[in-house]
Design an enzyme around this catalytic site. Structure first.
Site: not given
Length: 518
Positions: A271, A289-290
């Site tokens: 991540d 990541e989101e």
């Protein structure tokens, strides 16, 4: 209640109350949730506008008036449920999903009690005896792990949807945001279709868990590489360690297409994290990541109790289920329907999805070529004294993951352009740093997904040549250190691969001419 100390440490961050040995909702909150549980004919909550009013009433019953929500949150709930989604989808949400979420919230106190009494306990894990797994703050520099049932995570995320978590003390503990008010508010403030589709992923997750409760577990582990030398385990090595390392480089496979989360080899999936785990997942962010937090929403639960990462830390999350398909990236991100996660389950009831969150240097510019940045040393000078840190933060994982029968040594790394997008890192340097760290950690392989970034067009050729020469970690580190020194002094302006390639081409033009792996 057993383990009362751990529970009491979390109470300032939870919406429920504790009396004697019992957790409970205030009576007014119970009545409001019961009304929602009976459906829109009874509660009259059949639109986003009215839903936000109901949320506000529950928050008042919890004395959360001192924790104001984002000013545009009400408009965001109304926009999404009343204007953006189809009337059929809205009807399904208010008639089926919302009542089920209310019922889940009514069970939340008992789910927490069960966790502290039975589930969250002391277990033998990863060869260590008496490991605590209770829900608690995993403070910075505190190595530890929390196990949560998927059902309890669903209840926690329902609290986020209803914006029920108190936030007064979160800033002082360096905790990221956890309620969904800003996620909805940002949809209204500056409309972007990606934001609508992020919310569609979340609502789809709620639809799934309300129709069939998942019964597995997810673990959240803060991993810490000690700053000071100690006789047990591994601490940050000095730069001389890297120069002298004779550890072989692990196999390096390049993929110009495909996604990290689609790999099927049970590798650690990197991540590309913000130091506040989740980054902008609950705001406007929509990069690597989101997106991962949207398609695997159980990851969001970690934002409740995991303060920001220091430079010698990483966070590993094992077992998060994927619920959504998607296409696109950033502004082109789109929810594309249901995803059925078929990954195997380990002996602790976790899906074999291993996600390792490591944050990178933010906009390092020329600094990234200094040895203190290659070593992630700059921010730790006041603390480490005689023990400089290892190359960048992925070395936080050098001690390995806690897996059944020591099987972590068979788990490779699936990664990509970590710290190279909004953070502004050099893709070639970052790729080499990750290779060095994974190899020194004795990981069996790296799968590297380039996402067709132009700067990495020669990654396959360069890594193949280096592998053919059987370089060690020390030899590659020395080349990277020499290049970085020259780059920092302004003696060269080309990238690491272009600097390296002229000396390689004369040796083996055949390897350099081979097509890249796709």
């Amino acid at each position: 209640m057993e383990n009362r100390e751990e529970l009491e440490s979390m109470l300032p961050f939870l919406p429920v109350l504790l009396r004697s040995s019992s957790l409970f909702w205030p009576p007014a909150a119970v009545e409001a949730l019961k009304a929602l549980a009976r459906g829109p004919d009874h509660s009259k909550v059949d639109s986003g506008e009215v839903l936000f009013l109901a949320i506000s009433d529950i928050r008042l019953s919890l004395n959360l008036a001192a924790d104001p929500l984002a000013s545009a949150a009400a408009h965001g709930y109304a926009l999404f449920f009343d204007d953006l989604i189809t009337r059929a989808d809205a009807a399904k949400f208010f008639e089926e999903v919302l009542p089920a979420l209310a019922k889940l919230l009514l069970r939340f106190p008992s789910l927490l009690e069960t966790h502290y009494k039975n589930v969250g306990g002391v277990i033998d894990y990863g060869g260590r005896n008496g490991v605590k797994t209770f829900l608690r703050l995993l403070e910075s520099q505190e190595r530890g792990i929390v196990f949560l049932s998927q059902e309890l995570i669903g209840a926690l995320l329902a609290c986020s949807f209803f914006c029920l978590f108190p936030i007064t003390n979160r800033g002082a503990k360096h905790l990221p945001q956890i309620n969904f008010d800003q996620l909805f508010a940002s949809l209204y403030e500056i409309y972007n279709e990606k934001q609508e589709h992020k919310l569609m992923c979340i609502i789809h997750y709620f639809e799934r868990i309300c129709s069939c409760t998942p019964m597995g577990y997810v673990s959240f582990e803060r991993k810490v590489l000690p700053l000071e030398h100690n006789s047990v385990g591994i601490s940050y090595p000095k730069a001389s360690f890297w120069r002298k390392s004779v550890t072989p480089l692990c196999p390096f496979e390049v993929y110009n297409s495909g996604l990290i989360e689609d790999q099927t080899n049970e590798a650690l999936e990197v991540d590309f994290a913000n130091k506040y785990i989740g980054g902008g997942a609950l705001n406007r962010g929509c990069v690597q990541e989101e997106i991962r937090f949207m398609i695997n929403p159980e990851l969001i639960a970690g934002m409740l109790f995991l303060p920001s990462m220091a430079d010698n830390e990483a966070i590993e999350i094992v077992g998060a289920e994927r619920f959504s398909n998607y296409i696109g990236y950033a502004s082109s991100f789109r929810f594309c329907g249901d995803y059925v996660d078929k990954r195997d389950v380990d002996y602790l009831g976790r899906r074999k999805t291993r996600i390792i969150a490591i944050d990178a240097l933010i906009t390092p510019g020329w600094r990234q070529y200094g040895h203190e940045c290659l070593l992630r040393y700059e921010d730790l000078k006041e603390e480490v004294h005689e023990s400089p840190p290892a190359p960048e933060q992925i070395m936080s994982d050098i001690t390995g993951s806690f897996e059944e029968n020591g099987s972590w040594s068979q788990v490779g790394i699936a990664t990509g352009n970590w710290g190279c997008g909004a953070f502004g890192g050099d893709p070639e340097v970052k790729a080499v740093i990750q290779w060095l760290a994974a190899s020194q950690a004795l990981r069996p392989f790296i799968f590297y997904y380039t996402f067709s970034v132009e700067a990495l067009q020669t990654l396959y050729q360069v890594t193949r040549w280096i592998s053919s020469q059987r370089w060690t970690v020390g030899e590659l580190w020395n080349m990277l250190a020499e290049y970085s020194t020259q780059r920092l002094k302004g003696k060269i302006e080309v990238g690491f691969f272009s600097w390296l390639l002229p000396s390689l081409a004369a040796h083996d033009s055949v390897i350099l001419d081979r097509p890249r792996v796709t």
